[in-house]
Design a protein around this motif. Structure first.
Motif, PDB file in Angstrom:
ATOM      1  N   ALA A 221      58.642 -18.239  37.861  1.00 51.72           N
ATOM      2  CA  ALA A 221      57.951 -18.168  36.569  1.00 51.72           C
ATOM      3  C   ALA A 221      56.460 -17.936  36.771  1.00 51.72           C
ATOM      4  CB  ALA A 221      58.173 -19.459  35.775  1.00 51.72           C
ATOM      5  N   LEU A 222      55.908 -18.521  37.824  1.00 50.37           N
ATOM      6  CA  LEU A 222      54.484 -18.346  38.105  1.00 50.37           C
ATOM      7  C   LEU A 222      54.194 -16.905  38.507  1.00 50.37           C
ATOM      8  CD1 LEU A 222      51.652 -19.469  38.471  1.00 50.37           C
ATOM      9  CD2 LEU A 222      52.294 -20.189  40.785  1.00 50.37           C
ATOM     10  N   ALA A 223      55.008 -16.349  39.389  1.00 52.91           N
ATOM     11  CA  ALA A 223      54.806 -14.964  39.808  1.00 52.91           C
ATOM     12  C   ALA A 223      54.926 -14.016  38.623  1.00 52.91           C
ATOM     13  CB  ALA A 223      55.823 -14.591  40.888  1.00 52.91           C
ATOM     14  N   LYS A 224      55.870 -14.299  37.735  1.00 52.34           N
ATOM     15  CA  LYS A 224      56.047 -13.454  36.547  1.00 52.34           C
ATOM     16  C   LYS A 224      54.835 -13.571  35.623  1.00 52.34           C
ATOM     17  CE  LYS A 224      59.055 -12.643  32.568  1.00 52.34           C
ATOM     18  NZ  LYS A 224      60.318 -13.036  31.865  1.00 52.34           N
ATOM     19  N   ALA A 225      54.388 -14.806  35.383  1.00 48.82           N
ATOM     20  CA  ALA A 225      53.245 -15.017  34.485  1.00 48.82           C
ATOM     21  C   ALA A 225      51.980 -14.367  35.033  1.00 48.82           C
ATOM     22  CB  ALA A 225      53.020 -16.509  34.268  1.00 48.82           C
ATOM     23  N   MET A 226      51.758 -14.506  36.343  1.00 48.05           N
ATOM     24  CA  MET A 226      50.571 -13.902  36.948  1.00 48.05           C
ATOM     25  C   MET A 226      50.690 -12.380  36.968  1.00 48.05           C
ATOM     26  SD  MET A 226      49.551 -16.597  39.987  1.00 48.05           S
ATOM     27  CE  MET A 226      47.958 -15.828  40.276  1.00 48.05           C
ATOM     28  N   GLY A 227      51.895 -11.879  37.160  1.00 49.29           N
ATOM     29  CA  GLY A 227      52.112 -10.430  37.149  1.00 49.29           C
ATOM     30  C   GLY A 227      51.859  -9.833  35.778  1.00 49.29           C
ATOM     31  N   VAL A 228      52.341 -10.503  34.738  1.00 50.23           N
ATOM     32  CA  VAL A 228      52.105 -10.035  33.360  1.00 50.23           C
ATOM     33  C   VAL A 228      50.613 -10.047  33.052  1.00 50.23           C
ATOM     34  CG1 VAL A 228      52.408 -10.650  30.925  1.00 50.23           C
ATOM     35  CG2 VAL A 228      54.376 -10.680  32.474  1.00 50.23           C
ATOM     36  N   HIS A 229      49.951 -11.112  33.476  1.00 52.26           N
ATOM     37  CA  HIS A 229      48.517 -11.238  33.241  1.00 52.26           C
ATOM     38  C   HIS A 229      47.752 -10.128  33.959  1.00 52.26           C
ATOM     39  CE1 HIS A 229      44.748 -13.081  32.283  1.00 52.26           C
ATOM     40  NE2 HIS A 229      44.474 -13.453  33.529  1.00 52.26           N
ATOM     41  N   GLU A 230      48.088  -9.876  35.214  1.00 54.66           N
ATOM     42  CA  GLU A 230      47.416  -8.818  35.975  1.00 54.66           C
ATOM     43  C   GLU A 230      47.684  -7.451  35.363  1.00 54.66           C
ATOM     44  OE1 GLU A 230      45.749  -6.052  38.397  1.00 54.66           O
ATOM     45  OE2 GLU A 230      45.175  -8.122  37.968  1.00 54.66           O
ATOM     46  N   ARG A 231      48.903  -7.232  34.894  1.00 53.98           N
ATOM     47  CA  ARG A 231      49.228  -5.947  34.259  1.00 53.98           C
ATOM     48  C   ARG A 231      48.392  -5.758  32.997  1.00 53.98           C
ATOM     49  NH1 ARG A 231      51.720  -0.992  35.461  1.00 53.98           N
ATOM     50  NH2 ARG A 231      51.377   0.149  33.532  1.00 53.98           N
ATOM     51  N   ARG A 232      48.199  -6.832  32.265  1.00 53.13           N
ATOM     52  CA  ARG A 232      47.386  -6.758  31.044  1.00 53.13           C
ATOM     53  C   ARG A 232      45.927  -6.435  31.390  1.00 53.13           C
ATOM     54  NH1 ARG A 232      49.831  -8.963  26.905  1.00 53.13           N
ATOM     55  NH2 ARG A 232      50.600 -10.788  28.026  1.00 53.13           N
ATOM     56  N   ILE A 233      45.432  -7.057  32.466  1.00 51.29           N
ATOM     57  CA  ILE A 233      44.069  -6.775  32.927  1.00 51.29           C
ATOM     58  C   ILE A 233      43.955  -5.300  33.320  1.00 51.29           C
ATOM     59  CG2 ILE A 233      42.421  -7.200  34.804  1.00 51.29           C
ATOM     60  CD1 ILE A 233      43.458 -10.112  34.817  1.00 51.29           C
ATOM     61  N   TYR A 234      44.939  -4.829  34.052  1.00 55.12           N
ATOM     62  CA  TYR A 234      44.949  -3.422  34.496  1.00 55.12           C
ATOM     63  C   TYR A 234      44.966  -2.470  33.298  1.00 55.12           C
ATOM     64  CZ  TYR A 234      47.005   0.946  36.223  1.00 55.12           C
ATOM     65  OH  TYR A 234      47.273   2.267  36.492  1.00 55.12           O
TER      66      TYR A 234
END
Length: 250
Positions: A221-234
């Motif tokens: 869940a952490l990897a998914k949440a951080m991945g979504v956040h990074e994608r949003r930043i990108y």
């Protein structure tokens, strides 16, 4: 949540992964903001009180960090006035890539891929190694971010403190430093991106999901949440770079 608690947490994290004082760490954070262009020459820094809150340290630590930068001719500290940036040359302070003026050497796409890979591994480590004090600090930093809803610079200071705390909780010095370096690329573009209406609120919502995954010790869940956040930043940064005329003036 008092500053003393933050200080204890930062000391613990730094002893594990950085072997430098909290004062030096804060000086490096401010130097990074200057090197990346978030704080330009002539810009006034937030008050010591605000810096202490957004960075999660004591006012005494902030005062010492600013003094380091002042003695190097980077900041001007005048009694009764706001501290001001007087030089963009941070020398060997902060992240070496930034201090050497290579902020734009890497493409947005490369940084995005790098962050996804590094943060995925950090998620595995942090989910098992993070302690209760750091979880409390992350929760408090989210509250600080909520108070900076209309202040992109203050938000980014607290945002960096949040991400750094997550990285350092992994206990891996190399990955933590690498993630912090990748975070700092194109930071001034990030400042402009979070100036857009609703952007800070969305980042805070992402941070809540990251914290919830850490509390649950759920690596996936952490990897998914951080991945979504990074994608949003990108995506938001890419949109800004593609349409610079649409950015919000601050």
């Amino acid at each position: 949540m008092g500053n003393a608690t933050f200080l204890d947490i930062n000391n613990t994290s730094l002893e594990k992964v950085a072997h430098r004082s909290v004062k030096d760490e804060v000086a490096e954070r401010v130097a990074t903001l200057i090197a990346s262009g978030v704080l330009s020459v002539g810009a006034k820094l937030p008050s010591e009180r605000d810096l202490a809150a957004t960075m999660g340290v004591s006012r005494e630590t902030v005062r010492g960090a600013l003094l380091i930068l002042s003695t190097k001719g980077i900041l001007s500290i005048v009694q009764g006035a706001r501290t001001k940036v007087i030089s963009g040359n941070v020398g060997n302070l902060g992240l070496s890539a930034l201090s050497n003026g290579r902020v734009t050497d890497y493409s947005l796409e490369d940084v995005h891929e790098g962050r996804l890979m590094v943060e995925a591994r950090l998620s595995e480590l942090a989910s098992t190694r993070i302690d209760a004090k750091t979880l409390d600090a992350l929760s408090a930093l989210i509250k600080v971010q909520e108070k900076a809803m209309n202040n992109p610079v203050n938000f980014l200071i607290a945002d960096r403190a949040f991400h750094t705390a997550v990285y350092q909780s992994s206990g891996n010095a190399v990955l933590s430093d690498l993630a912090a370096t990748l975070y700092s690329y194109q930071l001034d573009d990030r400042r402009r991106a979070v100036s857009k209406a609703g952007a800070i609120a969305q980042s805070i919502a992402d941070h809540r999901l990251i914290l919830a995954a850490l509390v649950a010790r759920d690596a996936d869940a952490l990897a998914k949440a951080m991945g979504v956040h990074e994608r949003r930043i990108y995506d938001s940064t890419r949109e800004l770079l593609a349409n610079p005329t649409n950015e919000v003036k601050t």
